[in-house]
Design an enzyme around this catalytic site. Structure first.
Site, PDB file in Angstrom:
ATOM      1  CD  GLN A  22     105.570  91.033  81.502  1.00 34.39           C
ATOM      2  OE1 GLN A  22     105.724  90.183  80.638  1.00 34.39           O
ATOM      3  NE2 GLN A  22     106.340  91.107  82.565  1.00 34.39           N
ATOM      4  N   GLY A  23     100.502  91.332  79.131  1.00 37.14           N
ATOM      5  CA  GLY A  23      99.358  90.477  78.818  1.00 37.14           C
ATOM      6  C   GLY A  23      99.731  89.347  77.864  1.00 37.14           C
TER       7      GLY A  23
ATOM      8  CB  SER B 267      99.832  83.764  80.736  1.00 30.24           C
ATOM      9  OG  SER B 267     101.214  83.593  80.811  1.00 30.24           O
TER      10      SER B 267
ATOM     11  CB  SER C 120     103.427  91.234  86.147  1.00 29.24           C
ATOM     12  OG  SER C 120     103.749  89.874  86.223  1.00 29.24           O
TER      13      SER C 120
ATOM     14  CD  GLU D 248     109.888  88.885  81.380  1.00 25.55           C
ATOM     15  OE1 GLU D 248     109.377  89.039  82.482  1.00 25.55           O
ATOM     16  OE2 GLU D 248     109.264  88.480  80.381  1.00 25.55           O
TER      17      GLU D 248
ATOM     18  CG  ASN E 263     114.160  78.117  85.728  1.00 24.89           C
ATOM     19  OD1 ASN E 263     113.813  79.187  85.220  1.00 24.89           O
ATOM     20  ND2 ASN E 263     114.908  78.054  86.811  1.00 24.89           N
ATOM     21  CD  GLU E 264     110.843  73.205  84.913  1.00 25.20           C
ATOM     22  OE1 GLU E 264     110.151  74.248  84.894  1.00 25.20           O
ATOM     23  OE2 GLU E 264     111.597  72.911  85.854  1.00 25.20           O
TER      24      GLU E 264
END
Lengths: 383, 344
Positions: free
Chosen positions: A125-126, A128, A160, A243, A367-368
């Site tokens: 995955q790209g 961030s 990842s 996801e 989670n925030e």
């Protein structure tokens, strides 16, 4: 309402159970975040595919079995029960695959889906970048069109599986004048292209589960654009939905961890305090609650209902549960919990899982961020 | 596997919700409190006319014969609106007893009247003056008692909607109409049903408590903006929403298991109640906090719902009892744990 499995669902369960019993390697594979382990897992993907078990939820026309969500949950239960190898291509199978089916051209589907199914293409995955984490719209890596190519420059991070993967998918700024979530495009990039440098990043367990990817005038054919130019943001949101939602984190893995925790607890019960008991109990209750919720959600989806921001509720719930379960297991193991190579009581896998459980509340949207989504989009609180 | 509600179930629930919305308002509840008469006879008759009270009563007794999943949805709404009348008890306790025991059915002639049910998990009688008969559940015996012959001591509940009476048999046959023996399995069945009932009330209450808080945080301004725009407030309420979400499916499965006499019905009910307790505690605590000092006043309606939760958390299975039960059960069933056994 009819809660329980039909005869055909039971038959399906027997079928997958039989196949897994025959085919799951007796000796666990090495971690897929090592070079050797990665290739072992690629072989496993091929093996799964040979039994037509790799892309079970994909429609038959794309080489899948066209399973509905309930059958998929059964598949996952059997998969975890059999302790089958982790899915090295989960970025492909569960995230990019469904996105391609929805937004990809026929040519793209033909090129990528079957290579994904056989494990020939393992995906990373790209999303961030150093300056774009939770604030993904701050993406600065550019992909400017020049003739029939996109020229990519910039840097992705926390990618990842990128250390050993073949391809990456992600968002790139294709409109130089654009800001924030406008002007982004969803592009598929081969990691062996000239100008790509992958720098693996060792994770908490010391293995390179993710990597930085540097793009230095990387040329990519325009046919690797998914959906329309500048439409990347909404496509990415759909991918993130897959996801967070039930495609990536089926309940079985948490239920299996909870059962393992209960066994560990009962074995050592005489020496343990009440607070440990209540955490063990809560772990089991919450793993069951998650499973029941997902079965209800799956039923609702099959009946034609949609799920949107609701998937954020589950993401917070399972990631906190996973951490609590591993924390409790280590508290039971006590002084032996730090011994990374001890096989007895599965110490090695508890400590490894414990490290990984710290990442759950962070990846796929912290989670925030999920709680902001819940508050703003489900509860209607102001931004 | 079809874990969805039928259209009929949703229609019935929504119609009932409409009734509650206009007929069970905080003002009306408060006026019952002020008159010291939380049980409103007129409303009880309306609930009867709507078919709510007889919803799960067998058709041969004039009921609608609906399943307990439907009942569960109705009771969840009773929780949401903090209905003071014990319609939930009527459905999940006395109707169940009538449906399952021909002896009891024969003794209760007027099945639309409130029948109080006592058990060690909920030993006090609700609304003694409104019931003609009581059913007292022992460990394995059931006694049916004529209420007019019962003398008891009124107890003050922290929830003024609960008019409680504690009675002690002065002699073993005061008011006694009949005692049925060898009723262990029926008694257990009703206790399980009480767990599901109280869990449904708690889930409904939790939803309401959270709704009140989100509405308040949109309205209340500090530092020039609604306090609901502050992340600290958002995250408290989001956490409550998560707990509530993950109490629901567990509850509906428990109602389904009860209705279908699943051998694991008690385990499922205990799970449902514990999840509902967690949800209600989180919703109550965080919603009160989001209200600031206003939440701590008698004037704000929030406490009408929060205090109801305090009671229903404890009756029909409290945390300690449920946790012990589940832990023992899990130790016995250890080989049968894991995801492939969820729906056995």
């Amino acid at each position: 309402m009819k809660i329980g499995f039909s005869d055909s669902q039971k038959k399906f369960r027997d079928e997958i159970r039989g196949w897994l019993e025959k085919n799951v390697p007796k000796i666990p594979l090495k971690s897929f975040d090592t070079k050797e382990g990665f290739e072992e897992h690629r072989e496993w993907e091929k093996k799964l595919n040979s039994g037509n078990w790799s892309m079970v939820t994909w429609p038959k026309q794309y080489g899948g079995r066209g399973l509905n969500l309930i059958e998929w949950l059964i598949f996952e239960e059997e998969y975890y029960r059999a302790k089958a190898p982790a899915r090295v291509n989960q970025n492909g199978v569960f995230l990019l695959g469904p996105t391609l089916m929805e937004y990809g051209s026929d040519k793209q589907k033909e090129k990528f889906l079957s290579a994904m199914a056989t494990g020939e293409h393992i995906w990373s995955q790209g999303w961030s970048e150093p300056g774009a984490g939770s604030d993904m719209a701050a993406i600065r890596t550019t992909a400017f069109k020049k003739g029939d190519k996109y020229i990519i420059n910039g840097q992705k991070t926390w990618s990842s599986r990128a250390a050993f993967a073949d391809w990456t998918f992600g968002l790139f700024r294709s409109d130089p004048e654009s800001e924030r979530h406008r002007g982004l495009s969803f592009i598929l990039v081969p990691l062996d292209a000239e100008g790509v440098t992958v720098r693996p990043i060792p994770q908490l367990d010391g293995e390179p589960g993710f990597a930085e990817i540097y793009f230095d005038d990387v040329e990519v054919d325009v046919s690797n654009l998914l959906g329309g130019e500048g439409k990347g943001w909404s496509i990415a949101m759909a991918t993130a939905g897959f996801e967070r939602g039930l495609m990536l984190r089926s309940p079985a893995r948490f239920q299996e961890t909870a059962s393992k925790l209960l066994s560990l607890y009962f074995k050592n019960k005489d020496n343990l305090s009440g607070s440990i008991e209540s955490k063990v109990l809560q772990s089991w209750l919450r793993a069951e609650a998650y499973a029941l919720n997902i079965y209800q959600t799956a039923s609702n989806l099959m009946a034609g209902k949609k799920i949107g921001p609701e998937s954020s509720l589950g993401k917070v719930f399972w990631s906190e549960l996973d951490h609590q379960m591993h924390q409790t297991a280590l508290d039971i193991l006590g002084v032996s919990s730090e011994l990374e190579e001890v096989v007895a009581d599965d110490v090695a896998s508890w400590i490894k899982g414990y490290m990984f459980s710290y990442s759950g509340p962070i990846y796929a949207g912290t989670n925030e961020i999920q709680k902001n989504i819940i508050a703003e989009r489900l509860l209607g609180m102001p931004r | 596997m079809n874990f969805t509600f039928s259209e009929d179930q949703e229609i019935f629930r929504d119609a009932f919700k409409k009734y509650l919305e206009s007929n069970v308002t905080p003002e009306k509840i408060r006026s019952g409190w002020e008159d010291n008469m939380p049980f409103n006879q007129a409303r009880w008759h309306e609930l009867e006319e709507l078919g709510i009270l007889q919803s799960n009563l067998d058709e041969k007794y004039g009921g609608l014969g609906l399943d307990l999943v439907t009942s569960c949805l109705l009771v969840e709404e009773m929780g949401y609106y903090a209905l003071p009348e014990p319609a939930a008890e009527q459905i999940f306790l006395s109707n169940l007893l009538i449906n399952k025991s021909i002896d009891i059915a024969e003794l209760i002639e007027e099945k639309n009247q409130f029948i109080g049910v006592t058990h060690s998990l909920s030993p006090n009688i609700l609304f003694l003056d409104n019931s003609s008969k009581q059913i007292n559940l022992g460990e394995d015996s059931i006694s049916i008692v004529s209420s007019k012959d019962i003398n008891g001591k009124k107890l003050k509940s922290s929830d003024p909607s609960r008019d409680l009476t504690n009675f002690i048999f002065e002699n073993s046959d005061s008011g006694l109409l009949q005692t049925l023996n060898d009723q262990k399995s029926l008694v257990n069945n009703v206790a399980t049903s009480g767990m599901v009932m109280s869990a449904a009330i708690l889930v409904g209450l939790s939803r309401k408590i959270l709704d009140l808080a989100t509405a308040y945080t949109l309205d209340r301004k500090q530092f020039g903006k609604p306090i609901g725009s502050f992340q600290a407030v958002k995250h408290m309420l989001a956490q409550a929403a998560i707990e509530i979400e993950f109490s629901k499916a567990t509850l509906y499965r428990a109602a389904y298991s009860l209705d279908n006499d699943n051998p694991l019905q008690k385990l499922h009910a205990a799970q449902a109640k514990l999840q509902a307790i967690d949800a209600c505690e989180m919703a109550s605590r965080n919603s009160m906090q989001a209200h600031g000092a206003m939440g701590y006043t008698w004037e704000m309606d929030l406490h009408i719902f929060i205090r109801r939760g305090w009671s229903y958390k404890q009756v029909w299975g409290n945390k300690s009892l449920l946790e012990n039960y589940i832990m023992n059960q899990l130790e016995k069933d250890l080989p049968k744990l894991g995801s492939t056994y969820t729906f056995l």
